[in-house]
Design an enzyme around this catalytic site. Structure first.
Site: not given
Length: 537
Positions: A62, A202, A221, A239, A243-244, A258, A323
């Site tokens: 990003r 996002k 988030h 990130s 989390k994933t 997410d 990703r």
């Protein structure tokens, strides 16, 4: 490949938000055709297993410094301007006009999608892209409405994504040739000068973060899953903090990885897919996510392929931020509805680059609000442009770049929901142990999974706890299946005195960072700050 669709309806130009192109416009094209277009146009290649691999060039994360929010009468008193860069309405309109002129002879792909699985809080979103692979990406990531709903689809938010457009800082009031401009009043987002696909999703998240608090709904988030008995767990974290990975548990139903909302009926996913990091991904450690990389329709972003087009997930030569983007139903145990009940447990994930924090700690509601507003973690290499190794950071609400309102708005909503629903809160360190980054080791994922399992099944609440002398939260002294030494981070350091010094520095960083929130919280939250327990002793 089906017949190309041209814009013939006079009202179609309105549907394209001013992009009156003479090129071909393809609406809601399916996955197979989008893959064909992407390959035929040279945007991407197929892997040996049938996934689509695309490269994003110089932007492999990003561009947080290039994101702007339009400052007008409707947003002036609502936006947290310390965190959001303002753009004037005039500059935005000029940017919009110049992007429309740029696109006048471009082929475009339009996807009509939904942000939010809870019908009362869903955001109808139209995403217009010049790349077929971007259309496939966002089709994977957001929720696809039934085909019958597309006939009269009226978007509440439109995202225009033109990577080939180059902004002019002097003309458009931005910082560089890359720009992400959000106009909340118009429901319009303009993205130019970057091929990084994550900017699109996002942008939808940012809009929902602005809209939902006014409705009493908490945007988060986070990832979320649920056990066989419907016990929902929410995982906050930036990130790269897990989390994933940690929410993709074969024994629990995945709600999403997410972005979620928490409203009157419980938790609901904003998305219809997952955007998982793949660096050092393995079939053994993360079989569910690994399996998606071998399916047609998945988009691999910046993943290196060998001579046989087999992904090499250990190769970080392009970026650490590799990703895969796939629809949620590619995960075998994913929720079909994207909804679940109120959480029983909240997990706050932090990648502690100093190696100071324990692998898990139990938080009081006041400590939970303190750590939520603090949002301590480490930026993981590649997540943002220019970040080449982990950096300690405080990202309030575990997602400051996507928070248009003041953190106290989100913190207040979370604290009330935790209190009303009697939620257990845990802080989990997925970062370093035995020393800081460069000296210590990354927390063993096997230990993290064992500790989470004990927290989620309720057995951890019956453990014996000690109060951490630096942070004041409760740390279990023994957990079945976990090496007891790892529960006391000081004992994992070769030099305990050096640990004490590092812990003291981190405490000071917490206290200094929180000064900007002191006027927005009550005394009980201030008393939850690190250092107070140690001082009392």
């Amino acid at each position: 490949m089906s017949e190309d669709l041209r814009v013939r309806n006079p009202s179609a130009e309105i549907g394209l938000c001013g992009l009156n192109t003479t090129g071909l416009v393809r609406y809601n094209t399916g996955e197979a055709e989008l893959v064909e277009f992407a390959v035929a146009r040279g945007e991407a290649v197929l892997t040996a297993h049938g996934a689509l691999r695309a490269l994003t060039g110089q932007h492999t994360g990003r561009s947080a410094k290039d994101k702007f929010v339009v400052r007008d009468a409707s947003t002036d008193g609502q936006i947290w301007w310390d965190n959001n860069k303002p753009m004037s309405p005039g500059a935005f309109d000029l940017l919009h006009a110049d992007m429309a002129a740029h696109a006048k002879d471009h082929d475009l792909f339009v996807q009509d999608l939904i942000g939010g699985a809870e019908q009362d809080h869903a955001l109808k979103s139209r995403v217009i892209t010049e790349y077929a692979w971007h259309a496939l990406f966002i089709r994977n990531l957001l929720i696809r409405p039934d085909r019958a709903e597309l006939a009269d689809f009226v978007p509440q938010l439109t995202v225009i994504n033109l990577p080939s457009f180059r902004a002019d800082p002097d003309r458009h009031g931005c910082r560089s040739e890359t720009v992400i401009a959000v106009n909340l009043q118009k429901g319009l987002v303009l993205i130019g000068g970057t091929s990084y696909a994550g900017e699109m999703k996002k942008s939808v998240f940012t809009a929902l973060n602005y809209i939902l608090p006014a409705k009493g709904v908490m945007p988060m988030h986070c990832s979320a899953n649920a056990g066989p008995d419907g016990d929902t767990a929410v995982f906050f974290g930036l990130s790269g903090t897990g989390k994933t990975t940690l929410s993709a548990d074969p024994k629990r139903t995945l709600i999403g990885d997410d972005e979620h909302g928490w409203g009157e009926n419980g938790v609901f996913n904003f998305e219809g897919g997952c955007y998982a990091k793949t660096i050092r991904l393995s079939r053994e450690a993360e079989p569910e996510i690994f399996g998606t990389t071998e399916r047609f329709g998945t988009v691999l972003e910046n993943v290196v392929l060998d001579q046989d087009r087999i992904p090499d997930f250990d190769d970080a030569s392009l970026t650490e931020n590799t990703r895969c983007a796939y629809p949620l139903h590619f995960i075998p145990n994913a929720s079909e509805s994207g909804r679940s009940g109120h959480p029983h447990n909240i997990i706050m994930l932090t990648a502690d680059a100093f190696g100071v924090m324990p692998p898990i700690a139990k938080l009081t509601p006041d400590q939970a609000m303190y750590h939520f507003l603090s949002g301590y973690t480490a930026k993981v290499a590649g997540t943002e442009k220019g970040v080449t190794e982990p950096e300690a950071t405080f990202s309030t609400c575990f997602g400051a770049p996507f928070m248009p309102r003041h953190p106290s708005v989100y913190g207040g909503l979370l604290r009330k929901l935790i209190h009303d629903q009697k939620v257990c809160c845990w802080l989990v360190n997925t970062g370093w142990t035995g020393g800081a980054y460069g000296t210590g080791q990354r927390m063993p994922i096997k230990a993290t999974r064992a500790l989470l399992a004990a927290a989620l099944d309720g057995s951890l609440e019956n453990a014996d706890f000690r109060l951490d002398p630096h942070f004041g939260f409760a740390v279990p002294m023994a957990v079945e299946g976990v090496d007891g030494a790892i529960l006391d981070p000081r004992s994992t350091w070769a030099d305990p005195v050096a640990y004490d010094a590092a812990a003291s520095r981190l405490v000071s960083m917490f206290v200094d960072n929180f000064t900007k929130f002191e006027a927005h919280v009550d005394g009980s939250v201030l008393d939850a700050a690190p250092g107070f327990k140690a001082a009392a002793e």
